[in-house]
Scaffold this motif. Sequence first.
Motif, PDB file in Angstrom:
ATOM      1  N   VAL A 178       1.045  -1.194  -0.060  1.00 45.35           N
ATOM      2  CA  VAL A 178      -0.052   0.090  -0.146  1.00 45.35           C
ATOM      3  C   VAL A 178       0.944   1.382   0.093  1.00 45.35           C
ATOM      4  O   VAL A 178       2.004   1.308   0.916  1.00 45.35           O
ATOM      5  N   HIS A 179       0.658   2.230  -0.889  1.00 50.32           N
ATOM      6  CA  HIS A 179       1.315   3.578  -0.792  1.00 50.32           C
ATOM      7  C   HIS A 179       0.313   4.332  -1.316  1.00 50.32           C
ATOM      8  O   HIS A 179      -0.898   4.327  -1.487  1.00 50.32           O
ATOM      9  N   GLY A 180       0.727   5.876  -1.325  1.00 49.95           N
ATOM     10  CA  GLY A 180      -0.068   6.885  -1.374  1.00 49.95           C
ATOM     11  C   GLY A 180      -0.644   7.531  -0.111  1.00 49.95           C
ATOM     12  O   GLY A 180      -1.640   8.266  -0.264  1.00 49.95           O
ATOM     13  N   LEU A 181      -0.188   6.870   0.911  1.00 55.26           N
ATOM     14  CA  LEU A 181      -0.544   7.506   2.226  1.00 55.26           C
ATOM     15  C   LEU A 181      -0.040   8.845   2.609  1.00 55.26           C
ATOM     16  O   LEU A 181      -0.520   9.457   3.599  1.00 55.26           O
ATOM     17  N   GLU A 182       0.858   9.380   2.030  1.00 58.52           N
ATOM     18  CA  GLU A 182       1.181  10.656   2.057  1.00 58.52           C
ATOM     19  C   GLU A 182       0.241  11.919   2.020  1.00 58.52           C
ATOM     20  O   GLU A 182       0.262  13.020   2.358  1.00 58.52           O
ATOM     21  N   ASN A 183      -0.960  11.550   1.179  1.00 63.80           N
ATOM     22  CA  ASN A 183      -1.997  12.451   0.971  1.00 63.80           C
ATOM     23  C   ASN A 183      -2.997  12.631   2.251  1.00 63.80           C
ATOM     24  O   ASN A 183      -3.274  11.689   2.862  1.00 63.80           O
ATOM     25  N   GLN A 184      -3.312  13.703   2.648  1.00 62.23           N
ATOM     26  CA  GLN A 184      -4.184  14.022   3.710  1.00 62.23           C
ATOM     27  C   GLN A 184      -5.448  13.414   3.451  1.00 62.23           C
ATOM     28  O   GLN A 184      -6.061  13.567   2.640  1.00 62.23           O
TER      29      GLN A 184
ATOM     30  N   ALA B  86       8.255   9.004   9.286  1.00 64.93           N
ATOM     31  CA  ALA B  86       6.959   9.166   8.997  1.00 64.93           C
ATOM     32  C   ALA B  86       6.147   8.569  10.312  1.00 64.93           C
ATOM     33  O   ALA B  86       6.839   8.010  11.173  1.00 64.93           O
ATOM     34  N   GLU B  87       4.819   9.095  10.215  1.00 67.20           N
ATOM     35  CA  GLU B  87       3.901   8.462  11.194  1.00 67.20           C
ATOM     36  C   GLU B  87       2.349   8.728  10.554  1.00 67.20           C
ATOM     37  O   GLU B  87       2.058   9.267   9.644  1.00 67.20           O
ATOM     38  N   LEU B  88       1.584   7.736  11.320  1.00 63.36           N
ATOM     39  CA  LEU B  88       0.324   7.616  10.695  1.00 63.36           C
ATOM     40  C   LEU B  88      -0.683   7.730  12.178  1.00 63.36           C
ATOM     41  O   LEU B  88      -0.453   7.284  12.997  1.00 63.36           O
ATOM     42  N   THR B  89      -1.839   8.177  11.723  1.00 59.61           N
ATOM     43  CA  THR B  89      -2.838   8.201  13.137  1.00 59.61           C
ATOM     44  C   THR B  89      -3.380   6.889  13.298  1.00 59.61           C
ATOM     45  O   THR B  89      -3.805   6.182  11.996  1.00 59.61           O
ATOM     46  N   LEU B  90      -3.560   6.384  14.374  1.00 60.30           N
ATOM     47  CA  LEU B  90      -4.243   5.122  14.665  1.00 60.30           C
ATOM     48  C   LEU B  90      -5.323   5.117  15.393  1.00 60.30           C
ATOM     49  O   LEU B  90      -5.764   6.050  16.176  1.00 60.30           O
ATOM     50  N   THR B  91      -6.453   4.591  14.772  1.00 58.72           N
ATOM     51  CA  THR B  91      -7.944   4.814  15.124  1.00 58.72           C
ATOM     52  C   THR B  91      -8.518   3.222  15.567  1.00 58.72           C
ATOM     53  O   THR B  91      -8.401   2.722  14.596  1.00 58.72           O
ATOM     54  N   ILE B  92      -8.668   3.076  16.636  1.00 54.98           N
ATOM     55  CA  ILE B  92      -9.279   1.737  17.030  1.00 54.98           C
ATOM     56  C   ILE B  92     -10.907   1.734  17.455  1.00 54.98           C
ATOM     57  O   ILE B  92     -11.216   2.588  18.363  1.00 54.98           O
TER      58      ILE B  92
ATOM     59  N   LEU C 259      -5.397   3.121   9.755  1.00 53.44           N
ATOM     60  CA  LEU C 259      -4.085   3.809   9.762  1.00 53.44           C
ATOM     61  C   LEU C 259      -4.462   4.961   8.652  1.00 53.44           C
ATOM     62  O   LEU C 259      -4.516   4.551   7.655  1.00 53.44           O
ATOM     63  N   SER C 260      -4.168   6.163   9.188  1.00 53.67           N
ATOM     64  CA  SER C 260      -4.632   7.209   8.233  1.00 53.67           C
ATOM     65  C   SER C 260      -3.455   8.471   8.378  1.00 53.67           C
ATOM     66  O   SER C 260      -2.759   8.510   9.262  1.00 53.67           O
TER      67      SER C 260
ATOM     68  N   LEU D 203       6.555   5.536  12.176  1.00 56.11           N
ATOM     69  CA  LEU D 203       7.340   4.797  11.115  1.00 56.11           C
ATOM     70  C   LEU D 203       8.579   5.603  11.159  1.00 56.11           C
ATOM     71  O   LEU D 203       8.916   6.046   9.917  1.00 56.11           O
ATOM     72  N   GLU D 204       9.469   5.491  11.936  1.00 62.93           N
ATOM     73  CA  GLU D 204      10.738   5.837  11.798  1.00 62.93           C
ATOM     74  C   GLU D 204      11.740   5.036  11.022  1.00 62.93           C
ATOM     75  O   GLU D 204      11.591   3.925  10.705  1.00 62.93           O
TER      76      GLU D 204
END
Length: 325
Positions: free
Chosen positions: A215-221, A250-256, A300-301, A267-268
């Motif tokens: 999966v890629h393209g996660l740099e888009n808000q 990098a980092e991604l927001t985690l929603t549970i 993950l967003s 994501l260091e």
Amino acid sequence: MTAGNHGAGTPPEDDDPFAHLYRPEGGAAPVPGPGEGTAPAPGVPRTSYTQVRAVGERTYGGQQAAYQVPPQQAYPYGQSSPSPHYAAPETYGGPPPQPPSFPPGDPGEGPRRGRGGGRNGLMLGAVAVVATVVIAIVAAVLFSGDGENSDVGGGDSESVAPSPEGKGDDEGKNGDDKPKKDPAAPPTEDGAKLALAGGAVVGSDTNVSEDGPYVHGLENQGASATWKPEVDEAGEYTLFVDYSVPGKDAELTLTINGQSDGRTVNLENFAKAKKGDWLAGWTRSYSWISLDAGANEIKLSCESGNKECQSAISKVELKKGQVSS
């Protein structure tokens, strides 16, 4: 004494010295043929006393031979007639003569065919039949079976003891021959099978990953990747994420289950990859989370509060408890 003159007087000129050969039965005088003249007068002795017997009339040991000679046919004087000493077998009245038979083992018996050779032939035939049957049985044993547990091919085979339910090594398969997931195994999912939104897509560039889609393209808000795992028990779990970054953190927001509370997945660049080198940047990160029993939703967003979201995800995994590996 001159031949043909054995009696008194001179024989008649028309006397047939062979008349006795075709004399009719009963001793009657022969009937003269054309040109023979008249029969000899009574009282005139014949000039020949040669005693000639008809074929078949000679007796041996006081018993007459079995063959009977048919009546002789009269032939005119001067014409040839069959020899009195020979007659063809078919002219006899009785059955044709049979060759003498000898009892088995008589010295007169010639070599009998099949006495020794026939017995050897039967023995060889029996041996051939037995050999054929043995070959057929061996072939049936070697090539029988379903081919799964047979070691005819010369390879190693391993027998599996049946389970108490009689399923053996098929216990882990369902009706569709698909392996069942081990309930004790932690839930795992490939990144390409996650629910993607906001511009996140599946990529297969070998310059990014040589192990398959990602999966890629996660740099888009607003871009996100969502996973919905199921767990048997509620409690603490550890979320593992296999990822790569191009030489920067990098980092991604985690929603549970719809709740975020500002938590992130770090994501260091732990692999110390150079800038732009996706292949060298693959590594793993983890976060401790709480899940409910049954179905859960993990997202993950890339949100506005994240400083950098450019990353690639290849796999996510859950392990029970708070662990680090």
